[in-house]
Every structure is written in structure tokens, then in C-alpha cells.
Design an enzyme around this catalytic site. Structure first.
Site, PDB file in Angstrom:
ATOM      1  N   CYS A 103      19.271  14.198 -74.193  1.00  0.00           N
ATOM      2  CA  CYS A 103      18.269  13.215 -74.772  1.00  0.00           C
ATOM      3  C   CYS A 103      16.938  13.771 -74.615  1.00  0.00           C
ATOM      4  CB  CYS A 103      18.247  12.110 -73.768  1.00  0.00           C
ATOM      5  SG  CYS A 103      18.244  12.445 -72.055  1.00  0.00           S
ATOM      6  N   HIS A 144      16.776   9.481 -67.779  1.00  0.00           N
ATOM      7  CA  HIS A 144      17.175   9.484 -69.612  1.00  0.00           C
ATOM      8  C   HIS A 144      15.921   9.658 -70.164  1.00  0.00           C
ATOM      9  CE1 HIS A 144      18.793   8.390 -73.149  1.00  0.00           C
ATOM     10  NE2 HIS A 144      18.114   7.448 -73.302  1.00  0.00           N
TER      11      HIS A 144
END
Length: 1135
Positions: free
Chosen positions: A226, A469
Site C-alpha cells: 500500500c 495502512h
């Protein structure tokens, strides 16, 4: 109606009883008035108390509607209330009077369209349903919810609204009346439709289409990529960067895995043209990453810098050369300026990004003020100005220019020395949409253009150091709003979502904070915050973003992708039609003549070559006749002169032609089932006739065989190979027919015709029965007695004199067919890589026999390299790491096959060695001499302790420490006059173990220590350990605790009576560390046998009085800069 059968979901971690105090009635405070009851018919009061406005959401419409429910007990199982509107949206209540499969009354809010709502219809609704007694409006119960109503989710509500038994009780919740009185009640619906500025408010993202909703697509996450996705999206929407990448010439590239620029072009092209999320597998494969890099989050700043470097390399010599530097590079000046005299020392450097401190700074400007903060050098820290001596001075950094695109790295991760761990900084840190960089420029900077910047991207990290994330908020154009790029999903975002919600800091008005979905922990501080900002200079915005222009990808990318899509489509079609087709392998004499190996052709050879049979994909229902025409035509043969033979697998492991296919109308599938081998592909050998009869029909050679009317005689098909002794080749010659009852000597004529040898040539014949069975044929035996049959192989070899055969053997060649077959059976291709080489320079590959001895192996390799075979050493290759294993002993009795596969016959052992490769070394000494020597790895210290060079040396086993020093000096080109000033010492655990004398034998050196060689400092007396002026001491570095030793230990001369302040000056020169960095080091006396109790030393102490024990050491307490702060074994890379 999908939601009717389910209850509303509540987070299991939520505790609705937290922070509640239980107070007995007797303890209640006197004089406090109870809050008046809210009446259900006071709609405004009910709405204000139980359904307050949601923060940050704007109301589109608001409506209240009351449904009078009568004859409750006579109602059907399922009822609908009247339709009412909130703005343009129709609504009604769905009611289950006796429960929706539960013992509760069930109420749901549902859209009020007559049929299905319009396809793209939706409404974001906050609603409340209130059930109340019309005779006493203080008796009521309610439920509140929010939902995104769509055509697919057209109802939402409460399956367990209220228990049925409670509704009809004579007393409802302490009141004197029931809720449902006389079978009547009222239900009031409060429906508030909210505006949806981003289009995804309360969206469940089922069937969400990023391209349709935003015109953009996301990137799929491979595991932990990510962070890569967020950076790539930011760079992609920096349009000038995308154009520069497109300008790299890649037309000739075939494999994206070998060129990261080509892979990046392909990724950008897909982002520009795809309708769905794009995979990054091609790019990470081109980077050279494996699963370790893909499932491990990396530092974005480091990744960005390495990616820029690789793209710059690819752009050299192209029209895009220097475009990245013009876009991303600024300049800063590091200076020291004297206060009282006119003198300044400065150095101007380029930067691609700027790292800013978050800790202690509230916003972007505060970080820049901190960055350019001036340090005053005075007192003991005065600056030595050339020509002016020690002077008070100012030291700092100032910017000479900022780039068109400014990358700012916010230091959200810092090392906490108190906890000895990396920590994430979640403090509030503000950044503006428009920012002026001019206050941080030097007075001499060019200010002809404004240095006002506009925010382009906000890269966010949510979570902590161990779990989290990454995603990005990007504004693709000046007039667009922000978009959120969260891996494969792209959504619109508000300015507040992109900026304020990523400032970090405390959650407003929430004592317990929120639960982070990635770490599953509760925190009062926002764990989602910006870690990288991208600003674009306002005056260059149209240039960088290419306003009004379309970034056209290279045309060859479209062509290449169309070709690849066509291939994919063909494969898909092939898979769908696979049941209609079969594969047939076809061989001819052309393949046979090119084949050096066993059988007539290599049926299972994965490498394509002239000897490899072709594989045809044909319809199963194709006739044998049509197949023969197709196969012959594709090979340039006359179909009328060709017939197909079935090839079958024999029990001895060979595959040979068995019989011709004589039924042309039979399907190829039926022929394979009837004649072929079930365990493999159907195999065919094509025979070509050389003659025709008067009618133009082929004359097959078997019809011309003279069978001499012998009983049980018949023609048989035989293949002939020839072993050429001079060329050391064994190739096919062709095929011929012979009578089964003929003698072996009778086939001489056919053999001479195929080989082209003159009549009278003497030769030997062998039969290739199977791979490891080659038999000499007897001339007087018949072919029948020799058990020959259709498809058998005979090998011929010219007879040579014995002396010629001996001469061939001397030079390592084979003089006999059987020996050559044995070599083919045992041949193996071995790769050789020079040990220690960083690339493939010096690598080569040889085809060898597994029966070779070590001497034969070294002779072949030595012949190839042109070196003495006795000076070669080989190391097996570790199968898992690719690193060298322990060297092979030159006295080994194992053959090459056993050297490559040492555990072949060892039961239960796991092979950890490659069976096709060796590392090799060219030694200074022969292997025999090497046994009389011992190898050492030595670290040579030069330039104080700041530079280490490693050398590997070999010295005689009966040698001395002086021999090691002399060998290192020779390799390092150290002048002879300096060699006498060198000394060697042993270190273990980053502490000095001992300093052996020069005459000490190398056999006394410990095998498990590190060896250091350094030049003895001038201040230190030679050949003494101590005298009246002082003595040698050992110094080492540690962090907080003496057992956490690090860095290089060293020997230091301690002067008797010297104040430690002066000792520190000598130590500073000795280790090459000065200024503030040196001031941070703390010093302590550390007893060797009591490491846990170091005694701190102050500047006015005398070291010789503190360090009295002979075993005591001087310890330097400072952080270990070489600590792997991210606990990673390997740094990120792009090949």
C-alpha cells in the site's frame, strides 16, 4: 428486502456501560429538578433530543410523518404504511405486527417507489422511528439509524424494535397504560436526507466502480504494498513526471522484468486506460522483489529516492534527460559564518526531498523554522576560521532554491531512546493548502518568481509501527477536489478529510478516542496522519500538471497491450475449446539428423532446437489422412510421398516407431486410443518415400526388400546413427529397411549408402537398446537372432587403429561408441561463478561427465580459464541463499555427480546444495600448499576508526602474527616504512580480547574472534605496555548498558595525571568525531568482570586515578547508529 431478517450490528468491543456511576436514590442530591419528559407529539423536541444533527454533514431535506396504526391484532403478518416524501424521495414504513421471525415487533424504513427505484438512485438518510401511545404521548420508544438507501438496499430498520409481550402489558415501563391501547398506536418517522459531497457516504462498496464514479482507477495491494501504491499514484498524477517516464525509449524491450522503466511505463499506461484496478506485479518483478519485499512495508522516502535514481539513469541520453532534476531538485546551503570577522565557509548541496521534524513543531512553518535554526558557536565550541583563528560564529542551513515539485517527508517515526524502540509520533501537525516558502530562502536567492506552493498530495499512514495502512489524498487538477486513493479503490474526498483529519492529535470531544481498524487498539490520538506532503509551485503549476494537455503514452505500448490481450483471448478460447483438440508430436528425419542423444528425437526436451519434434494442436475428429497432409505441408514435404508411423513407449523406457497408420479415414483421436500410448501425448514419425511408380504413387522402401523367400521373413524399419570419432559427435544418418532374416553383415550396403563412406570401409556396429544398454552387434548373426524389430537403432563407427584410440584418450576424447554413449548418459551442464564477484563477469558453463574425478574437473576448468588446475578451488552453492558453502577437498574420492549431489543416497536428509553450479577461486597457491596455510579475515583500520577495509589472507600454519600483517600490507599497498608501525589485536563481542605479540604463532589466534590491524598513533610509545608516563588501555562503545557493545574497540594511550577534559580532546582526534556529536558521548570506567556497574567520568576527573585495575576498560556510551531500526535484514532496492 435483504436486511429484513437481520438485526443491526454493534461492535462487540463497544461497552455501553463504561464510565457509568450507580447512584442510590437516597444519595440523590436534593433540589435537583428531574428533566421533563419529552412528548412524542412534540416532534421538534423529540428530534432535538434523540436525533441531533450529525457533525460535518449538510442536510438536504428533513421530514416527519406519523402513521396511525389501528386494529393491531387484526393486521396481516406484513403491512406497509402510507407513502410520504422527504424532499423528492418517497418513503414508507414496513411493519411486521407480530415480528419478523422473532418475538418482537419489527419496523423498517423503506423507499416508497411503486416499483424499483431508478437505477442510480440513492439517498443517505439519518432516520428515527418512534412508536407511541396516542392517548399518552409520554409513553414512547424509539430507535435511530443511518443508512445509504439504494435500489439493492431499499429498506433498513429494526427487527427487534420492541418486545411484543411488553407492548400489550397494562403497564409499559412504569406507566399506568400500555403502549398499544385499544389495539391502536402511532408510529412517527423522522427522515433526514443528507447531502453526499463525496458520493460514498455510508457506502458498502459492493460493486463499487472507481472508474465510473471518479474516472480513475486504483492499484491492487499485493500484500503490504500500500505504501508503494500511494507513492505511485502521487507520481502518476504529477503529469510532467508521467510524460518524462513515457519519453524513455522502450520500443525494443521484450520483457518488462528486465527494465523497471518499461514496467513503470506499462503501469502508467494501464492507470490511464484500464477500466478496473491495476496490478503492480509487473513493476515489483522488474524491481527484483520477491515475497519478502512484497509482504514487508518499506520507507517511502527511500523508495522514492531510489526510484528517481533509476529513472534518471534510464533517461540519460534521451529527450527526458535532466527533466526529473528540473522538477524535483532544489538547493540548500550549509554555512558557518563568523560574527566578528568577515569570513564564511559554506557548501551548497542539492536535495530531492526534505525531512521535517514533527516532534515539537505544531505546523509546517514551525518545522521549517526548526530546520533553518541558527546554532551559535562560542565559548569552548568556537569555530576555527582559516586566517582568523578561533571565532564566534553562526552555523546553519538556508535554502537557495525550492523545486517545482516539493516532496516533504514528515518524521512520524522516531527512535525512543528511553524505551529502546521505534515509535510513531501522532502529535497534531498542521499543513496548509497554500504555502509560501520564501521566508526560508537566503538573501541571495532568485525571487523573480513567486515561491507560493499549492498542495497536491497528502500521503497518509494509519496505524502504528508494527501494523498499519497507507493511502493517499491527491488533487489531480487545480480546479478538482481531493480524491482518496486507497489501494484498488478511488473515491472523492472533502478538503477536511484530506487535510484536517490527517493533522493527527487528539480526537475532538472523545475521552476514549477511537479504535484503529489496523492495530485493533483504542487511542485518544488519531493514528491516521500525514507522513508525506507533495506541493507544486504555483508559478509552475500549469507546466508541472500540463494543464489543458493530454499526456499521450508511447504508441508501442498500445500495440504491445493489444497483442498481449489477443494472446490472452486466444488462450481463453483455447481453454474453452480444449476438449475438442489434442496435441500430437511430429518428428521427421530432419529432427533425427540434428539429434545427439538417445532415441530418435528428444520427445521430452523442453528446449526448442532443430532436433525437437513439433507439437501440433489439432481437432480430435481430424482424419489421419488430413492430419498427414497438414503435417507434411507445414514441413515442405509432398503429402503424397509421406506416411505416418505411430510411436509407442516400450517397456525399456524408449519411444520408437511401431507401425504405419494405414486407415486414412480414421480420426486422429481414435488412432491415438487404438495405437498410441495412453500415458503420453500421441507421437508420430513421418516417413518420406523417395520414388514414385508410373501412376505417381509412392514406392515405399519396404516393398523393395529382398526377402529371399525365407520363412518368417519380413522387412523391418531401422534407424542409423554414426559416431564421428574426429568430431566427437553422434548424430542420426537416416532410416533404411532390411530383411529380418538377413545377417548383420548383409546390411553393409545400406550403411555405406547412408554414411557416404566408400566401399571397403571397415566399421563397427552397435545396437542402442536403451539409455544404459549399448551392445556390440555380431556380423554373422541374423537381425532376427539379434532381436531387432521395427524402430530399432543401430550405431556405426569407423574402425580406428589402437594407437589413434590411445592418442584420443590422452587428450580426453572418446574412441569407442560405448564410451561416448556413457558420456552422454552421465553428462551434466555445470555453471561456474567466480567467488566474490558482484556480477556475472567470469561466469561460464561447461558440459561435463558426472563420472569425472576432482582432478579431471579441475583440469577441464583450468583449460577453460587458462590457469594451473592445481590453483583452483571449488565451493558448492547453497540452494536457499545462493552463497558459497565449504570448499570441496581436492583429495576427495567422489566423482562429479557425487560432488553435485552429496545426499543422493542418504535417507532422510534434505538437500541444501544446487546440483548444477559451483563457485570457483583462482588461488595464489596450489591446493596442496593451501593445506599448509591458514586463512584469516582481517579488518584494516585507516583514517582513525572511520574507515574499515576487509582483507582475506593466507599465511603458513607455522607463521606468525607478523606474517599476517605483512600479507595485509602487501594487499593494501602500504609502504614498507609504515609496516613497522602496524599492530594486530583480537576483538570479541566488540571488546578487545588481547593484543598478541608479533612473534606469536598464528596457531594461537582464536578462531572465533575478529582481527584488526591499525597504525600505532604517534603519541603512543613503541614496544611498551606501560611506563612512568602512562599505559595502554582498551576502549569500547556501548549503548546504555555495557553488555550492549557496538562499533570498533581500540587501544588508547592513557597519560598519568591527565585531566579527563584533555584526555577527551585526544580521544576526539583518535576516533575522528568532533563537535556536538562528540559531546553527546558519555564516558565511564567499566570493570571487565563487573560490566553492570560502570563509573561515570567527569571532565575534571583524572582517568589514571579512576581506571586503576589492569582489566578495567574505558567505555563510551552513545547510540548504536548501525542498529537496524526497522528490524530489516535488507535495505530496499530497485535493480
Amino acid at each position: 428486502m435483504d436486511q429484513i431478517g437481520s438485526d443491526m450490528m454493534v461492535d462487540s468491543d463497544y461497552d455501553d456501560k463504561q464510565d457509568v456511576a450507580i447512584i442510590a436514590p437516597d444519595d440523590a442530591m436534593d433540589g435537583v429538578e428531574a428533566e421533563p419528559e419529552t412528548r412524542a407529539d412534540d416532534f421538534e423536541a423529540m428530534r432535538k433530543r434523540f436525533m441531533p444533527d450529525l457533525p460535518d454533514l449538510e442536510i438536504e431535506t428533513d421530514a416527519v410523518h406519523t402513521w396511525e396504526i389501528e386494529h393491531w391484532r387484526k393486521l396481516a403478518k406484513r403491512e406497509h404504511g402510507p407513502v410520504f416524501k422527504s424532499g423528492e424521495h418517497p418513503w414508507k414504513v414496513l411493519f411486521f405486527p407480530f415480528g419478523n421471525n422473532v418475538e418482537f415487533a419489527s419496523f423498517y424504513l423503506e423507499h416508497g417507489f411503486d416499483d424499483k427505484p431508478p437505477e442510480d438512485w440513492y439517498a443517505c438518510v439519518q432516520f428515527m422511528l418512534v412508536l407511541w401511545n396516542p392517548n399518552d404521548p409520554t409513553i414512547h420508544t424509539h430507535h435511530v439509524a443511518t443508512h445509504r438507501f439504494t435500489a439493492d438496499e431499499g429498506d433498513w430498520g429494526f427487527t427487534r424494535f420492541v418486545e411484543l409481550r411488553r407492548l400489550f402489558n397494562s403497564s409499559f415501563e412504569g406507566k399506568s397504560r400500555p403502549m398499544v391501547e385499544n389495539d391502536c398506536a402511532k408510529l412517527t418517522s423522522y427522515v433526514r436526507v443528507l447531502k453526499d459531497p463525496t458520493g460514498v457516504l455510508w457506502h458498502n462498496f459492493v460493486n463499487y466502480d472507481s472508474k465510473k464514479e471518479t474516472g480513475m482507477v486504483g492499484l491492487r495491494n499485493q500484500g503490504a504494498t500500500c505504501y508503494l501504491n500511494s507513492l505511485l499514484q502521487s507520481l502518476y498524477f504529477t503529469n510532467a513526471f508521467r510524460k518524462a517516464v513515457y519519453q524513455i525509449p522502450t520500443e525494443s524491450e521484450v520483457d518488462y522484468r528486465t527494465n523497471s522503466a518499461y514496467a513503470l511505463q506499462r503501469l502508467f499506461y494501464q492507470l490511464q486506460t484500464s477500466t478496473g484496478p491495476v496490478n503492480t506485479n509487473e513493476l515489483t518483478s522488474a524491481f527484483g522483489w520477491d515475497s519478502r519485499q512484497i509482504f514487508e512495508q518499506q520507507d517511502v522516502q527511500e523508495l522514492s529516492r531510489i526510484l528517481m535514481e533509476r529513472m534518471e539513469e534510464k533517461m540519460k541520453g534521451t529527450e527526458a534527460e535532466d527533466s526529473l532534476a528540473r522538477m524535483f531538485v532544489g538547493k540548500m546551503k550549509t554555512y558557518v559564518s563568523c560574527i566578528d570577522v568577515l569570513y564564511e565557509s559554506s557548501r551548497t548541496e542539492e536535495f530531492w526531498d526534505i525531512q521535517l521534524n514533527v516532534t515539537g513543531n505544531k505546523n509546517l512553518d514551525a518545522s521549517f523554522q526548526d530546520y533553518i535554526q541558527v546554532e551559535i558557536m562560542n565559548g569552548e565550541n568556537k569555530y576555527q576560521a582559516e586566517g582568523f583563528g578561533l571565532q564566534d560564529a553562526k552555523k546553519g542551513v538556508i535554502f537557495e532554491s525550492f523545486p517545482q515539485v516539493l516532496h516533504l517527508q514528515l518524521k512520524r517515526f522516531e527512535y525512543d531512546f528511553q524505551r529502546d524502540v521505534m515509535m510513531k509520533i501522532n502529535d497534531r501537525y498542521e499543513f496548509p493548502e497554500i504555502w509560501d516558502a520564501s521566508p526560508y530562502l537566503s538573501d541571495e536567492a532568485d525571487r523573480s518568481e513567486s515561491y507560493v506552493y499549492r498542495l497536491h498530495s497528502v500521503l497518509v499512514h494509519s496505524g502504528d509501527l508494527n501494523a498499519g495502512h497507507y493511502y493517499a489524498f491527491i488533487k489531480p487538477n487545480k480546479d478538482d477536489g481531493f480524491f482518496k486513493f486507497d489501494d484498488d479503490r478511488v473515491t472523492r474526498a472533502t478538503d477536511k478529510e484530506a487535510m484536517e483529519e490527517n493533522f493527527g492529535g487528539d480526537y475532538p470531544g472523545m475521552a476514549n478516542g477511537q479504535r484503529n481498524p489496523y492495530t485493533r487498539t483504542w487511542s485518544a490520538k488519531r493514528s491516521m496522519n500525514a507522513y508525506m506532503l507533495v506541493y507544486v509551485r504555483e508559478s509552475k503549476f500549469d507546466t508541472v500538471m500540463m494543464t489543458g494537455e493530454v499526456v499521450e503514452p508511447p504508441t508501442h505500448l498500445e500495440t504491445r497491450f493489444n497483442e498481449e490481450r489477443a494472446v490472452v483471448e486466444k488462450r481463453r478460447k483455447d481453454r474453452e475449446e480444449a476438449h475438442l483438440y489434442m496435441e500430437v508430436q511430429v518428428a521427421t528425419n530432419e529432427n533425427f539428423r540434428a539429434h545427439q542423444g538417445f532415441d530418435i528425437v528428444p520427445w521430452t526436451n523442453p528446449v526448442q532446437g532443430p532436433e525437437t519434434p513439433e507439437t501440433l494442436r489439432v481437432l480430435k475428429q481430424m482424419s489421419v489422412g488430413d492430419f498427414t497432409i497438414k503435417a507434411a505441408s507445414e514441413r515442405g514435404l509432398d503429402p503424397e510421398q509421406v506416411r505416418a508411423w505411430v510411436v509407442v513407449n516400450r517397456q525399456n523406457g524408449t519411444a520408437r516407431p511401431d507401425q504405419p497408420l494405414v486407415f486414412p479415414d480414421m480420426s486422429i483421436d481414435e488412432a491415438a486410443s487404438k495405437y498410441g500410448t495412453k500415458s503420453s501425448n500421441f507421437r508420430i514419425w513421418l516417413e518420406e518415400a523417395k520414388e514414385k511408380d508410373g501412376d505417381g504413387k509412392p514406392i515405399w522402401a519396404d516393398s523393395k526388400v529382398d526377402q529371399q523367400t525365407a520363412q518368417q521373413n519380413r522387412p523391418i524399419l531401422l534407424f542409423l546413427k554414426c559416431f564421428e570419432v574426429e568430431n566427437q559427435t553422434l548424430l542420426g544418418m537416416g532410416h533404411f529397411y532390411a530383411a529380418w532374416q538377413d545377417k548383420v553383415s548383409d546390411i553393409s550396403e545400406q550403411i555405406l549408402a547412408l554414411t557416404g563412406w566408400p566401399a571397403g570401409t571397415s566399421f563397427k556396429l552397435y545396437e542402442e537398446i536403451k539409455r544404459n544398454m549399448i551392445e556390440t552387434m555380431k556380423p554373422k548373426s541374423t537381425l532376427a537372432a539379434s532381436e531387432l524389430q521395427d524402430g530399432d537403432i543401430i550405431t556405426v563407427q569407423k574402425a580406428i587403429p589402437e594407437k589413434d584410440a590411445l592418442a584420443l584418450q590422452i587428450v580426453g576424447k572418446y574412441s569407442d561408441t560405448k564410451d561416448f554413449y556413457d558420456w552422454m548418459l552421465n553428462r551434466v551442464s555445470v555453471k561456474f561463478q567466480p567467488r566474490g564477484a558482484e556480477d556475472d563477469d567470469g561466469a561460464f558453463e561447461l558440459v561435463l561427465s558426472q563420472k569425472m574425478s576432482y582432478d579431471q574437473l579441475s583440469a577441464r576448468v583450468g583449460e577453460h580459464l587458462g590457469v594451473d588446475r592445481t590453483h583452483l578451488r571449488f565451493c558448492p552453492v547453497n540452494l536457499n541463499t545462493g552463497r558459497p558453502k565449504a570448499p570441496l577437498k581436492y583429495t576427495t574420492v567422489n566423482n562429479l555427480g557425487q560432488m553435485l549431489n552429496p545426499n543422493t543416497y542418504a535417507y532422510g536428509t534434505v538437500n541444501t546444495q544446487r546440483n548444477d553450479a559451483f563457485y570457483y577461486e583462482i588461488l595464489e597457491f596450489s591446493m596442496a600448499e593451501l593445506e599448509q596455510r591458514r586463512g584469516f579475515k582481517v579488518l584494516l583500520l585507516s583514517e582513525g576508526l572511520s574507515k574499515e577495509e576487509q582483507f582475506e589472507v593466507l599465511v603458513p600454519r607455522n607463521g606468525t602474527v607478523q606474517d599476517i600483517i605483512d600479507s595485509v600490507a602487501q594487499k593494501a599497498n602500504i609502504p614498507e616504512e609504515v609496516v613497522g608501525d602496524l599492530r594486530l589485536y583480537e576483538s570479541h563481542g566488540n571488546k578487545i580480547y588481547k593484543e598478541p605479540p608479533m612473534s606469536a604463532g598464528v596457531s594461537t589466534l582464536n578462531e572465533y574472534v575478529s582481527l584488526f590491524i591499525e597504525r600505532i598513533p604517534e603519541e603512543e610509545p613503541r614496544d611498551v605496555t606501560d611506563n612512568d608516563e602512562g599505559r595502554k588501555i582498551h576502549v569500547f562503545s556501548f549503548e546504555k548498558e555495557p553488555n550492549k557493545a557496538h562499533w570498533t574497540p581500540f587501544i588508547f594511550w592513557m597519560k598519568n595525571g591527565e585531566v579527563f577534559k584533555d584526555t577527551k580532546e585526544r580521544l576526539s582526534k583518535r576516533i575522528g568525531i568532533k563537535g556536538k556529536q562528540f559531546e553527546k558521548i558519555k564516558f565511564a570506567v567499566v570493570p571487565r568482570n563487573s560490566y553492570s556497574k560502570p563509573e561515570q567520568i567527569e571532565d575534571d576527573d583524572i582517568l589514571s586515578e579512576k581506571l586503576t585495575g589492569r582489566e578495567d576498560m574505558l567505555g563510551m556510551d552513545h547510540p548504536n547508529k548501525n542498529r537496524n531500526q526497522w528490524a530489516r535484514n535488507d535495505q530496499i532496492f530497485i535493480r
